[in-house]
Design a protein around this motif. Sequence first.
Motif, PDB file in Angstrom:
ATOM      1  N   GLU A   1       0.834  -1.212   0.000  1.00  0.00           N
ATOM      2  CA  GLU A   1       0.000   0.000   0.000  1.00  0.00           C
ATOM      3  C   GLU A   1       0.868   1.261   0.000  1.00  0.00           C
ATOM      4  O   GLU A   1       2.093   1.172   0.076  1.00  0.00           O
ATOM      5  CB  GLU A   1      -0.945   0.009   1.191  1.00  0.00           C
ATOM      6  N   ASN A   2       0.168   2.412  -0.071  1.00  0.00           N
ATOM      7  CA  ASN A   2       0.820   3.723   0.032  1.00  0.00           C
ATOM      8  C   ASN A   2       1.725   4.083  -1.134  1.00  0.00           C
ATOM      9  O   ASN A   2       2.573   4.943  -1.014  1.00  0.00           O
ATOM     10  CB  ASN A   2       1.654   3.848   1.319  1.00  0.00           C
ATOM     11  N   TYR A   3       1.598   3.390  -2.248  1.00  0.00           N
ATOM     12  CA  TYR A   3       2.363   3.828  -3.398  1.00  0.00           C
ATOM     13  C   TYR A   3       1.514   3.614  -4.643  1.00  0.00           C
ATOM     14  O   TYR A   3       0.535   2.866  -4.614  1.00  0.00           O
ATOM     15  CB  TYR A   3       3.708   3.105  -3.495  1.00  0.00           C
ATOM     16  N   ARG A   4       1.863   4.311  -5.717  1.00  0.00           N
ATOM     17  CA  ARG A   4       1.122   4.186  -6.974  1.00  0.00           C
ATOM     18  C   ARG A   4       2.060   3.629  -8.025  1.00  0.00           C
ATOM     19  O   ARG A   4       3.274   3.777  -7.923  1.00  0.00           O
ATOM     20  CB  ARG A   4       0.599   5.547  -7.451  1.00  0.00           C
ATOM     21  N   ARG A   5       1.461   3.030  -9.024  1.00  0.00           N
ATOM     22  CA  ARG A   5       2.239   2.471 -10.116  1.00  0.00           C
ATOM     23  C   ARG A   5       1.650   2.956 -11.429  1.00  0.00           C
ATOM     24  O   ARG A   5       0.439   2.897 -11.618  1.00  0.00           O
ATOM     25  CB  ARG A   5       2.172   0.941 -10.018  1.00  0.00           C
ATOM     26  N   ILE A   6       2.515   3.469 -12.313  1.00  0.00           N
ATOM     27  CA  ILE A   6       2.052   3.921 -13.625  1.00  0.00           C
ATOM     28  C   ILE A   6       2.932   3.269 -14.692  1.00  0.00           C
ATOM     29  O   ILE A   6       4.053   2.852 -14.410  1.00  0.00           O
ATOM     30  CB  ILE A   6       2.097   5.470 -13.769  1.00  0.00           C
ATOM     31  N   ASP A   7       2.398   3.171 -15.924  1.00  0.00           N
ATOM     32  CA  ASP A   7       3.135   2.478 -16.988  1.00  0.00           C
ATOM     33  C   ASP A   7       4.184   3.367 -17.633  1.00  0.00           C
ATOM     34  O   ASP A   7       5.183   2.888 -18.138  1.00  0.00           O
ATOM     35  CB  ASP A   7       2.167   1.987 -18.075  1.00  0.00           C
ATOM     36  N   SER A   8       3.923   4.681 -17.671  1.00  0.00           N
ATOM     37  CA  SER A   8       4.904   5.611 -18.223  1.00  0.00           C
ATOM     38  C   SER A   8       4.688   6.961 -17.560  1.00  0.00           C
ATOM     39  O   SER A   8       3.672   7.170 -16.886  1.00  0.00           O
ATOM     40  CB  SER A   8       4.759   5.732 -19.750  1.00  0.00           C
ATOM     41  N   LEU A   9       5.638   7.880 -17.766  1.00  0.00           N
ATOM     42  CA  LEU A   9       5.538   9.192 -17.114  1.00  0.00           C
ATOM     43  C   LEU A   9       4.309   9.969 -17.572  1.00  0.00           C
ATOM     44  O   LEU A   9       3.870  10.891 -16.893  1.00  0.00           O
ATOM     45  CB  LEU A   9       6.801  10.022 -17.373  1.00  0.00           C
ATOM     46  N   HIS A  10       3.733   9.572 -18.729  1.00  0.00           N
ATOM     47  CA  HIS A  10       2.495  10.224 -19.179  1.00  0.00           C
ATOM     48  C   HIS A  10       1.410  10.126 -18.111  1.00  0.00           C
ATOM     49  O   HIS A  10       0.509  10.970 -18.051  1.00  0.00           O
ATOM     50  CB  HIS A  10       1.973   9.563 -20.460  1.00  0.00           C
ATOM     51  N   GLY A  11       1.493   9.097 -17.283  1.00  0.00           N
ATOM     52  CA  GLY A  11       0.467   8.900 -16.246  1.00  0.00           C
ATOM     53  C   GLY A  11       0.656   9.765 -15.021  1.00  0.00           C
ATOM     54  O   GLY A  11      -0.207   9.808 -14.146  1.00  0.00           O
ATOM     55  N   LEU A  12       1.790  10.473 -14.949  1.00  0.00           N
ATOM     56  CA  LEU A  12       2.086  11.237 -13.715  1.00  0.00           C
ATOM     57  C   LEU A  12       1.215  12.482 -13.510  1.00  0.00           C
ATOM     58  O   LEU A  12       0.645  12.646 -12.426  1.00  0.00           O
ATOM     59  CB  LEU A  12       3.571  11.592 -13.658  1.00  0.00           C
ATOM     60  N   PRO A  13       1.076  13.382 -14.527  1.00  0.00           N
ATOM     61  CA  PRO A  13       0.280  14.596 -14.284  1.00  0.00           C
ATOM     62  C   PRO A  13      -1.163  14.303 -13.838  1.00  0.00           C
ATOM     63  O   PRO A  13      -1.627  14.903 -12.857  1.00  0.00           O
ATOM     64  CB  PRO A  13       0.337  15.348 -15.622  1.00  0.00           C
ATOM     65  N   PRO A  14      -1.902  13.378 -14.487  1.00  0.00           N
ATOM     66  CA  PRO A  14      -3.253  13.091 -13.993  1.00  0.00           C
ATOM     67  C   PRO A  14      -3.267  12.539 -12.566  1.00  0.00           C
ATOM     68  O   PRO A  14      -4.160  12.863 -11.774  1.00  0.00           O
ATOM     69  CB  PRO A  14      -3.816  12.047 -14.977  1.00  0.00           C
ATOM     70  N   LEU A  15      -2.243  11.739 -12.262  1.00  0.00           N
ATOM     71  CA  LEU A  15      -2.163  11.177 -10.909  1.00  0.00           C
ATOM     72  C   LEU A  15      -1.961  12.288  -9.877  1.00  0.00           C
ATOM     73  O   LEU A  15      -2.618  12.320  -8.835  1.00  0.00           O
ATOM     74  CB  LEU A  15      -0.982  10.191 -10.869  1.00  0.00           C
ATOM     75  N   LEU A  16      -1.086  13.244 -10.201  1.00  0.00           N
ATOM     76  CA  LEU A  16      -0.822  14.361  -9.280  1.00  0.00           C
ATOM     77  C   LEU A  16      -2.060  15.231  -9.108  1.00  0.00           C
ATOM     78  O   LEU A  16      -2.369  15.705  -8.020  1.00  0.00           O
ATOM     79  CB  LEU A  16       0.329  15.211  -9.805  1.00  0.00           C
ATOM     80  N   ALA A  17      -2.778  15.427 -10.219  1.00  0.00           N
ATOM     81  CA  ALA A  17      -3.976  16.263 -10.184  1.00  0.00           C
ATOM     82  C   ALA A  17      -5.031  15.643  -9.268  1.00  0.00           C
ATOM     83  O   ALA A  17      -5.778  16.350  -8.593  1.00  0.00           O
ATOM     84  CB  ALA A  17      -4.528  16.448 -11.596  1.00  0.00           C
ATOM     85  N   ALA A  18      -5.093  14.299  -9.247  1.00  0.00           N
ATOM     86  CA  ALA A  18      -6.107  13.604  -8.458  1.00  0.00           C
ATOM     87  C   ALA A  18      -5.700  13.464  -6.994  1.00  0.00           C
ATOM     88  O   ALA A  18      -6.519  13.140  -6.152  1.00  0.00           O
ATOM     89  CB  ALA A  18      -6.378  12.231  -9.060  1.00  0.00           C
ATOM     90  N   TRP A  19      -4.429  13.722  -6.698  1.00  0.00           N
ATOM     91  CA  TRP A  19      -3.920  13.456  -5.342  1.00  0.00           C
ATOM     92  C   TRP A  19      -4.564  14.356  -4.299  1.00  0.00           C
ATOM     93  O   TRP A  19      -4.585  15.538  -4.396  1.00  0.00           O
ATOM     94  CB  TRP A  19      -2.381  13.652  -5.316  1.00  0.00           C
TER      95      TRP A  19
END
Length: 228
Positions: free
Chosen positions: A210-228
């Motif tokens: 738990e407590n961590y996220r996994r994305i397939d490429s850096l393209h997934g980072l901005p949406p993840l940060l926005a949702a945080w």
Amino acid sequence: MIDTIAFDGDDTLWHNESLFSMTQDRFRALLANHLADPADIDRRLLQAERENLRVYGYGIKGFVLSMIETAVDLTDGRIGGRDIQSLVEFGKAMLEHPVDLLDGVQEVVEGLAGRYRLLLVTKGDLFDQESKIARSGLAGRFDAIEIVSEKDPATYRRLLDRHGVDPARFVMVGNSVRSDILPVLAVGGHAVHVPYHVTWAHEVAEPPTENYRRIDSLHGLPPLLAAW
Ligand SMILES: [Mg+2]
């Protein structure tokens, strides 16, 4: 709310391990003239690399010395000077190899710069890492660049202290569960795992539950940060 993002360098921003595995293929081919079992070559090389980490640290120069040591050992000292020269040349080719950014890196890092405090936290040989950072063209996007010899909880704690970063507002983004995820979670930070297609056996670790996220490429980072 996240305000500081740290990126790992090797295999997160630019290709690295693929260069090591390509060189290891060449090493295996070179030793094939002397030896039969390629699996044994890989096993002995990894053993030498691990034992040598405490004397040479991470990086290409230590890898070359480990290849030489393994070649001498496995051939009972019969490896020739020309072959040793080839191993040295393999290392130089690695050090001079162009820095290839991974997919999405340029646009994602540029998009986040200015909106978040960006750090680059990479481990390994100082000279080689500095050279790669300069050649990546990304150096100007980071508020601070840290080249460290090991990525353990003590290192991250020291970095966060030095930059006045609250761990609760900090996220580390990297390809290695062992170096970029587990020690950051241990100091109370957040972590995003972006797996690379090859992982050095030394860096393999069980991902946390738990407590961590996994994305397939850096393209997934901005949406993840926005949702945080
Ligand atoms: Mg890495």
